[in-house]
Design a protein around this motif. Sequence first.
Motif, PDB file in Angstrom:
ATOM      1  N   TRP A  35     -53.164 -50.008 -94.374  1.00 13.80           N
ATOM      2  CA  TRP A  35     -53.443 -48.577 -94.398  1.00 13.80           C
ATOM      3  C   TRP A  35     -54.447 -48.300 -95.512  1.00 13.80           C
ATOM      4  CZ3 TRP A  35     -51.256 -44.767 -91.205  1.00 13.80           C
ATOM      5  CH2 TRP A  35     -50.240 -45.205 -90.360  1.00 13.80           C
ATOM      6  N   THR A  36     -55.331 -47.335 -95.266  1.00 11.06           N
ATOM      7  CA  THR A  36     -56.296 -46.936 -96.293  1.00 11.06           C
ATOM      8  C   THR A  36     -56.313 -45.413 -96.368  1.00 11.06           C
ATOM      9  OG1 THR A  36     -57.638 -48.865 -95.720  1.00 11.06           O
ATOM     10  CG2 THR A  36     -58.639 -47.213 -97.143  1.00 11.06           C
ATOM     11  N   PHE A  37     -56.102 -44.893 -97.585  1.00 13.15           N
ATOM     12  CA  PHE A  37     -56.060 -43.444 -97.811  1.00 13.15           C
ATOM     13  C   PHE A  37     -57.257 -43.062 -98.682  1.00 13.15           C
ATOM     14  CE2 PHE A  37     -51.795 -45.044 -97.173  1.00 13.15           C
ATOM     15  CZ  PHE A  37     -51.298 -44.199 -96.200  1.00 13.15           C
ATOM     16  N   ILE A  38     -58.034 -42.065 -98.201  1.00 11.73           N
ATOM     17  CA  ILE A  38     -59.305 -41.738 -98.849  1.00 11.73           C
ATOM     18  C   ILE A  38     -59.383 -40.241 -99.147  1.00 11.73           C
ATOM     19  CG2 ILE A  38     -61.808 -41.982 -98.737  1.00 11.73           C
ATOM     20  CD1 ILE A  38     -61.346 -43.970 -96.411  1.00 11.73           C
ATOM     21  N   PRO A  39     -59.017 -39.800-100.353  1.00  6.49           N
ATOM     22  CA  PRO A  39     -59.353 -38.434-100.761  1.00  6.49           C
ATOM     23  C   PRO A  39     -60.860 -38.348-100.982  1.00  6.49           C
ATOM     24  CG  PRO A  39     -58.306 -39.629-102.564  1.00  6.49           C
ATOM     25  CD  PRO A  39     -58.255 -40.532-101.372  1.00  6.49           C
ATOM     26  N   GLN A  40     -61.459 -37.302-100.448  1.00  8.70           N
ATOM     27  CA  GLN A  40     -62.925 -37.227-100.421  1.00  8.70           C
ATOM     28  C   GLN A  40     -63.405 -35.802-100.651  1.00  8.70           C
ATOM     29  OE1 GLN A  40     -65.324 -39.819 -97.580  1.00  8.70           O
ATOM     30  NE2 GLN A  40     -65.370 -37.852 -96.545  1.00  8.70           N
ATOM     31  N   VAL A  41     -64.560 -35.681-101.291  1.00  5.80           N
ATOM     32  CA  VAL A  41     -65.191 -34.383-101.492  1.00  5.80           C
ATOM     33  C   VAL A  41     -66.646 -34.479-101.056  1.00  5.80           C
ATOM     34  CG1 VAL A  41     -65.747 -34.933-103.907  1.00  5.80           C
ATOM     35  CG2 VAL A  41     -65.669 -32.541-103.160  1.00  5.80           C
ATOM     36  N   ALA A  42     -67.111 -33.443-100.364  1.00  3.35           N
ATOM     37  CA  ALA A  42     -68.495 -33.381 -99.889  1.00  3.35           C
ATOM     38  C   ALA A  42     -69.117 -32.066-100.339  1.00  3.35           C
ATOM     39  CB  ALA A  42     -68.545 -33.494 -98.366  1.00  3.35           C
ATOM     40  N   TYR A  43     -70.375 -32.136-100.754  1.00 11.58           N
ATOM     41  CA  TYR A  43     -71.063 -30.957-101.307  1.00 11.58           C
ATOM     42  C   TYR A  43     -72.417 -30.807-100.625  1.00 11.58           C
ATOM     43  CZ  TYR A  43     -73.644 -28.064-104.668  1.00 11.58           C
ATOM     44  OH  TYR A  43     -74.421 -27.086-105.258  1.00 11.58           O
ATOM     45  N   THR A  44     -72.755 -29.563-100.286  1.00  8.45           N
ATOM     46  CA  THR A  44     -74.049 -29.251 -99.675  1.00  8.45           C
ATOM     47  C   THR A  44     -74.715 -28.108-100.424  1.00  8.45           C
ATOM     48  OG1 THR A  44     -73.392 -29.979 -97.461  1.00  8.45           O
ATOM     49  CG2 THR A  44     -75.227 -28.432 -97.599  1.00  8.45           C
ATOM     50  N   LYS A  45     -75.962 -28.306-100.793  1.00  7.33           N
ATOM     51  CA  LYS A  45     -76.791 -27.265-101.406  1.00  7.33           C
ATOM     52  C   LYS A  45     -78.045 -27.102-100.565  1.00  7.33           C
ATOM     53  CE  LYS A  45     -78.380 -24.387-104.546  1.00  7.33           C
ATOM     54  NZ  LYS A  45     -77.765 -23.044-104.771  1.00  7.33           N
ATOM     55  N   ALA A  78     -55.503 -46.270 -90.083  1.00  6.01           N
ATOM     56  CA  ALA A  78     -54.223 -46.864 -89.696  1.00  6.01           C
ATOM     57  C   ALA A  78     -54.467 -48.252 -89.112  1.00  6.01           C
ATOM     58  CB  ALA A  78     -53.515 -45.986 -88.678  1.00  6.01           C
ATOM     59  N   PRO A  79     -53.648 -49.253 -89.457  1.00  3.41           N
ATOM     60  CA  PRO A  79     -53.875 -50.632 -88.996  1.00  3.41           C
ATOM     61  C   PRO A  79     -53.433 -50.847 -87.552  1.00  3.41           C
ATOM     62  CG  PRO A  79     -51.922 -50.549 -90.376  1.00  3.41           C
ATOM     63  CD  PRO A  79     -52.510 -49.153 -90.389  1.00  3.41           C
ATOM     64  N   THR A  80     -54.166 -50.253 -86.630  1.00  6.01           N
ATOM     65  CA  THR A  80     -53.806 -50.321 -85.211  1.00  6.01           C
ATOM     66  C   THR A  80     -54.528 -51.440 -84.470  1.00  6.01           C
ATOM     67  OG1 THR A  80     -55.513 -48.684 -84.722  1.00  6.01           O
ATOM     68  CG2 THR A  80     -53.276 -47.866 -85.103  1.00  6.01           C
ATOM     69  N   GLY A  81     -55.565 -52.041 -85.084  1.00  5.49           N
ATOM     70  CA  GLY A  81     -56.306 -53.098 -84.420  1.00  5.49           C
ATOM     71  C   GLY A  81     -55.575 -54.430 -84.453  1.00  5.49           C
ATOM     72  N   LYS A  82     -55.994 -55.334 -83.587  1.00 10.95           N
ATOM     73  CA  LYS A  82     -55.408 -56.673 -83.530  1.00 10.95           C
ATOM     74  C   LYS A  82     -55.834 -57.477 -84.753  1.00 10.95           C
ATOM     75  CE  LYS A  82     -55.160 -60.768 -80.540  1.00 10.95           C
ATOM     76  NZ  LYS A  82     -55.676 -61.384 -79.280  1.00 10.95           N
ATOM     77  N   TYR A  83     -54.887 -58.217 -85.349  1.00 12.91           N
ATOM     78  CA  TYR A  83     -55.190 -58.972 -86.564  1.00 12.91           C
ATOM     79  C   TYR A  83     -54.587 -60.369 -86.488  1.00 12.91           C
ATOM     80  CZ  TYR A  83     -55.733 -60.241 -91.474  1.00 12.91           C
ATOM     81  OH  TYR A  83     -56.082 -60.869 -92.638  1.00 12.91           O
ATOM     82  N   ASP A  84     -55.412 -61.373 -86.824  1.00 16.92           N
ATOM     83  CA  ASP A  84     -54.979 -62.764 -86.874  1.00 16.92           C
ATOM     84  C   ASP A  84     -55.326 -63.313 -88.250  1.00 16.92           C
ATOM     85  OD1 ASP A  84     -54.501 -65.465 -86.681  1.00 16.92           O
ATOM     86  OD2 ASP A  84     -55.798 -65.809 -84.938  1.00 16.92           O
ATOM     87  N   PRO A  85     -54.346 -63.643 -89.092  1.00 16.42           N
ATOM     88  CA  PRO A  85     -54.639 -64.101 -90.450  1.00 16.42           C
ATOM     89  C   PRO A  85     -55.393 -65.418 -90.506  1.00 16.42           C
ATOM     90  CG  PRO A  85     -52.313 -64.402 -89.947  1.00 16.42           C
ATOM     91  CD  PRO A  85     -52.893 -63.596 -88.830  1.00 16.42           C
ATOM     92  N   ASN A  86     -55.433 -66.164 -89.398  1.00 13.01           N
ATOM     93  CA  ASN A  86     -56.142 -67.439 -89.376  1.00 13.01           C
ATOM     94  C   ASN A  86     -57.571 -67.309 -88.865  1.00 13.01           C
ATOM     95  OD1 ASN A  86     -53.847 -69.008 -90.226  1.00 13.01           O
ATOM     96  ND2 ASN A  86     -52.998 -68.687 -88.174  1.00 13.01           N
ATOM     97  N   ALA A  87     -57.971 -66.097 -88.469  1.00 13.58           N
ATOM     98  CA  ALA A  87     -59.311 -65.881 -87.927  1.00 13.58           C
ATOM     99  C   ALA A  87     -60.278 -65.451 -89.019  1.00 13.58           C
ATOM    100  CB  ALA A  87     -59.264 -64.827 -86.826  1.00 13.58           C
TER     101      ALA A  87
END
Length: 308
Positions: free
Chosen positions: A173-183, A155-164
Motif C-alpha cells: 500500500w502507498t499513501f500520498i498526502p499531496q498539495v497542488a498550487y496554481t498561479k 492498493a496492491p491489487t496487481g499480480k506479484y511474484d517475488p521471484n520475478a
Amino acid sequence: MTLPLLLGAAHAHATEGALGRPVSGTSVAPNAGIVAPEPILAVNIGEIYLNGSIGGSREVPVGGQTTLGVDGKVAFTLATIMKVWDTKTGAWNFASSFTLPYVWTQVNATVAVGRLQGSRQDTASNLFDIYFAPVIAGYHFSKTEHIAFSLNIWAPTGKYDPNALANPSLNNWTFIPQVAYTKILPQYDMQINVVAGVQFYTRNSATDYQNAPLFTLDTMLTRQFGHGFGAGVIVGTTQQLGNDSGPTADRLNGFRGHDWAIGPIVTYDTRIGAKSTLSLGLRWVPTVSSQNRLSSTSTFMGTATVVF
C-alpha cells in the motif's frame, strides 16, 4: 480544472527496483491546483513510456534478490475518472477520483548465483495496482490563485511474484498526502503549477523490503500562444527521505536514492460541442541527475482529458 495528479507511477520497485511509484516530471499538469467550482465529470487517458537503467557497477534490489545493474522498459496506461461534487461551498470545492492502470514492462539484469553471473530478462503485462483519491479539496484564493489538497492511495491489487524481475504490482500500500498550487498570470498568458507530495509505503510482505518515504516535487511554467496551443518547461525531482530497510536493503546500506528531470511540454485545448472540452498534452522529461534510481533520457508522457 484538471485531473488530480495521478500520472506519476511506474512498475518498478533509492526503493525496491530503483524507482518506486513516482516518475519525476509526470505528476504536474496545467490547472493542477484547481478543483472546478461547478459539478463536472472528467475522463482522462494517460500514457507514460520510460526506458531507464542503473549501471552494472551498482547492486539493485529486485524482489528477494539483488542484481548487478538493471535495464527497464515500461509502457504504462492509466484510465481515470474524476467527479467534482456539487458542494456549493463558496471558496471550497471537493472531488474524488479513481484510476485503473495497465502496465507492460521488461527488465534485463545480471543475476549472480554464488560465483556465477548470468544475464536474465523478464517481461510482465497486466493490470497494475489501482489508484484512487477519496477526497480532493480545492480552495480558491482568487480567480488567479488556487490550491488543492488530496490523499492519494495505491492498493496492491496487481499480480506479484517475488521471484520475478518484472511485476505488475509493488505488493504494498502507498499513501500520498499531496498539495497542488496554481498561479495564473493573465497579463503574460502564463501559468505556474507546483505539485508536492510524500509517499509512504507499507512493507512488502513477500520480500520483507520496506521502502523509505519519498518526497516528490514537480513544477511547470507554461504560456498560451493562441488558438488553444501552449508550451512550457517542467522540472521535477524525487528525493528519498531516509534509508530503505529489510535484509536486502541492509546489505546495500539502505539503497538511498534521488533524481532530477527537466524537459518541455506542449498542450492543446479545444471545445467539443457546447459544454465539453478536450485537453491534450505531450511532454518529454529526461533524467538529468540520478543516484540509485532508474535514469532515463526516454521518458515521455501523453494525456487526453475530456470534461463533461
